[in-house]
Design an enzyme around this catalytic site. Structure first.
Site, mmCIF file in Angstrom:
data_model
loop_
_atom_site.group_PDB
_atom_site.id
_atom_site.type_symbol
_atom_site.label_atom_id
_atom_site.label_comp_id
_atom_site.label_asym_id
_atom_site.label_seq_id
_atom_site.Cartn_x
_atom_site.Cartn_y
_atom_site.Cartn_z
ATOM 1 N N ASP A 302 -8.855 2.160 2.156
ATOM 2 C CA ASP A 302 -7.526 1.537 2.196
ATOM 3 C C ASP A 302 -7.068 1.107 0.805
ATOM 4 O OD1 ASP A 302 -7.873 1.794 4.891
ATOM 5 O OD2 ASP A 302 -7.503 -0.326 5.378
ATOM 6 N N ASP A 303 -5.764 0.928 0.733
ATOM 7 C CA ASP A 303 -5.078 0.214 -0.364
ATOM 8 C C ASP A 303 -4.884 1.020 -1.659
ATOM 9 O OD1 ASP A 303 -5.143 -1.778 1.484
ATOM 10 O OD2 ASP A 303 -6.264 -3.220 0.265
ATOM 11 N N HIS A 352 -0.722 3.372 5.002
ATOM 12 C CA HIS A 352 -1.189 1.994 5.175
ATOM 13 C C HIS A 352 0.052 1.102 5.036
ATOM 14 C CE1 HIS A 352 -3.833 -1.294 5.569
ATOM 15 N NE2 HIS A 352 -4.015 -1.579 4.281
ATOM 16 N N HIS A 356 2.238 -3.476 0.639
ATOM 17 C CA HIS A 356 1.122 -4.370 0.941
ATOM 18 C C HIS A 356 1.454 -5.794 0.507
ATOM 19 C CE1 HIS A 356 -2.677 -5.170 2.597
ATOM 20 N NE2 HIS A 356 -3.229 -3.966 2.362
ATOM 21 N N HIS A 461 -12.450 -0.090 0.652
ATOM 22 C CA HIS A 461 -11.242 -0.142 -0.180
ATOM 23 C C HIS A 461 -11.519 0.548 -1.502
ATOM 24 C CE1 HIS A 461 -10.672 -3.373 2.786
ATOM 25 N NE2 HIS A 461 -9.368 -3.158 2.614
HETATM 26 ZN ZN ZN Z 1 -5.079 -3.167 3.240
#
Ligand code: ZN
Length: 501
Positions: A302-303, A352, A356, A461
């Site tokens: 993720d991210d 995602h 964010h 991540h």
């Molecule tokens: Zn995230």
């Protein structure tokens, strides 16, 4: 006698003999008679001349009035002159003539040419009128145009010009009369030469027909986007008026329901044509979950993409392992090309979140969530050539950070599923989100979490170096323990959490 009258040179002339004096006297008498005769003769001649009335006669060759077209060449036929009198008649010898034979033919007008001859100081003049005339009418040129007369526009004058050989541009003077079926243009030049031109007009009296591609009743699966199937408006002359169609009404593409769109075209006179379309938004088909034959580890990151993503892709490539990236735009496009690289190297790409945002503002409303989601989808499409159906909620579907908006996760999980999106949570946590910053701890957490599971969806991540550093050991451990590694797809086990809001 003659001998005797022989003159003596020695004797002075003034002193003469008697004979000499006699002779002198006789000579003077004769001279006087001669002068009288001469005066008489001159008198006779003068009388004859007066009686004769001698004068010049000028005769024009060609007519007294001639016409020449403006711009043409004037060729003077000339004239002749002789002297004439009552007594001695007409002389055959031509007299000298003076004449100005130049005519300016550049403009219409009149010139009088004179031909002059004189006798005994008396001049006689003959005249010829030369008329420079313009008989050429102006030329009207109508501008050709593809802009057809249509129901929408009516007739629009495409333009015209009028040009005259003498007056030049007469466009301003053109009289334009618009009739039912044609336009008549007339103009006259300064000489009164008239020109006329006509342009036919084909009016369409019938309103256009709006045809809807896909019909007046369409059914589409719920989606983030509704793509207009298309429409066309044609008038009875065959003009395509599609660009003037205004579409009103709204389809909420992610909300199951029935919507109406109106397609209207209206001209300046207020005449309108309308078509209506019903759009039925129905739930999208959700693919059945397909479980793999072998125990499988789905590594998910993720991210990113971020500073460590390239190194991670290198490791995955070295071991032939496919993984899944739930991507963001946290680095404002700096690493966006790694989305494309990951995709081309066989990894799966899921949304995602675009921002964010730390305040979790994507959960303020469904629209806020979709806006954020769509922004990320667009980057994914830029990088991979297509949108994705895979995603992971920021904070996972079980998050409680969204509780400031009661029930948003319940609504979003339903909406997104109805649209055919598949959200993934995880059933193995690496602990890299906060509980550890140790590579060996990440390896330990993942290996422990995977053990005994036939399907593992591992959360890591790739914006954390210590977590990326753990990947090689995880792969080596997984391979040595008989696990397969795979990238997620729409049929993969989604490892859903229970929704808490
Ligand atoms: Zn995230």
């Amino acid at each position: 006698m003659k001998k005797e009258r022989k003159p003596s040179a020695a004797r002075p002339a003034a002193v003469g003999t008697a004979a000499e004096n006699r002779k002198k006297k006789t000579h003077g008498k004769a001279k006087t008679i001669g002068v009288v005769l001469l005066v008489y003769l001159a008198f006779l001649l003068a009388a004859a001349a007066v009686l004769d009335g001698r004068h010049a006669v000028v005769t024009l060759n060609g007519p007294e009035e001639m016409r020449v077209e403006v711009g043409g060449e004037y060729i003077d036929p000339g004239a002749s002159a002789v002297s004439d009198g009552r007594v001695f008649g007409r002389s055959k010898r031509p007299l000298a003539l003076t004449a100005d034979r130049t005519v300016d033919t550049s403009r219409p007008g009149e010139t009088v040419l004179s031909y002059r001859a004189s006798v005994l100081g008396r001049a006689v003049v003959a005249e010829r009128r030369v008329i420079v005339q313009d008989t050429t009418p102006p030329v009207i040129t109508l501008t050709e145009s593809d802009a057809l007369t249509s129901w929408f526009t009516g007739f629009e004058e495409p333009g015209y010009r009028a040009e005259d050989n003498v007056d030049g541009d007469l466009t301003e003077q053109v009289q334009r009369i618009e009739l039912a079926d044609r336009v008549v243009y007339t103009v006259a030049d300064s000489s009164g030469n008239e020109a006329t031109a006509e342009r036919p007009i084909h009016y369409s009296v019938s309103t256009p027909v709006i045809s809807l591609v896909g019909g007046s009743d369409v059914t589409v699966p719920a989606d983030l986007f509704f793509e207009e199937p298309g429409y066309r408006a044609m008038d009875s002359l065959g003009n395509d008026l599609t660009e003037h169609v205004v579409v009103s009404g709204r389809v909420v593409p992610y909300q199951v329901g029935t919507y109406e769109l109106r397609y209207t075209i209206e001209n300046e006179l207020g005449d309108a044509a309308t078509a209506r379309r019903r759009v039925n938004v129905v739930p999208a088909q959700v693919p059945e979950v397909v479980y793999p034959d072998r125990a499988t580890i789905y590594l998910t990151f993720d991210d990113g993409p971020g500073p460590y993503t390239a190194a991670l892709l290198d490791v995955l490539a070295r071991y032939g392992v496919k993984a899944t990236f739930f991507v963001t735009d946290q680095y404002h496009g700096d690493y966006a090309d790694l989305i494309g690289r990951a995709y081309r190297e066989g990894h799966s790409i899921g949304v995602h979140t675009y921002t964010h945002a730390l305040d979790w503002s994507m959960y303020q409303s469904e629209e806020a969530f979709f806006d954020d989601f769509i922004a990320m989808e667009e980057i994914i499409r830029e990088q991979t050539g297509s949108y994705t159906k895979l995603f992971r909620f920021p904070g996972g579907s079980s998050n409680t950070v969204s509780r400031f908006n009661q029930g948003i996760m319940t609504r979003l999980t339903e909406d997104m599923t109805a649209m055919g999106y598949v959200y993934f949570d995880w059933n193995v946590s690496s602990g890299d989100a906060g509980e550890t910053t140790s590579t060996s701890k990440v390896v330990e957490n993942v290996c422990a979490g995977v053990s005994g599971k036939s399907v593992s969806v591992v959360l890591q991540h790739d914006i954390k170096a210590f977590s990326v550093d753990a990947v090689e050991q995880i792969i080596l451990w997984g391979k040595s323990h008989g696990y397969a590694f795979a990238a997620l797809d729409e049929t993969s086990y989604p490892a859903h959490h229970s929704v808490n809001n």
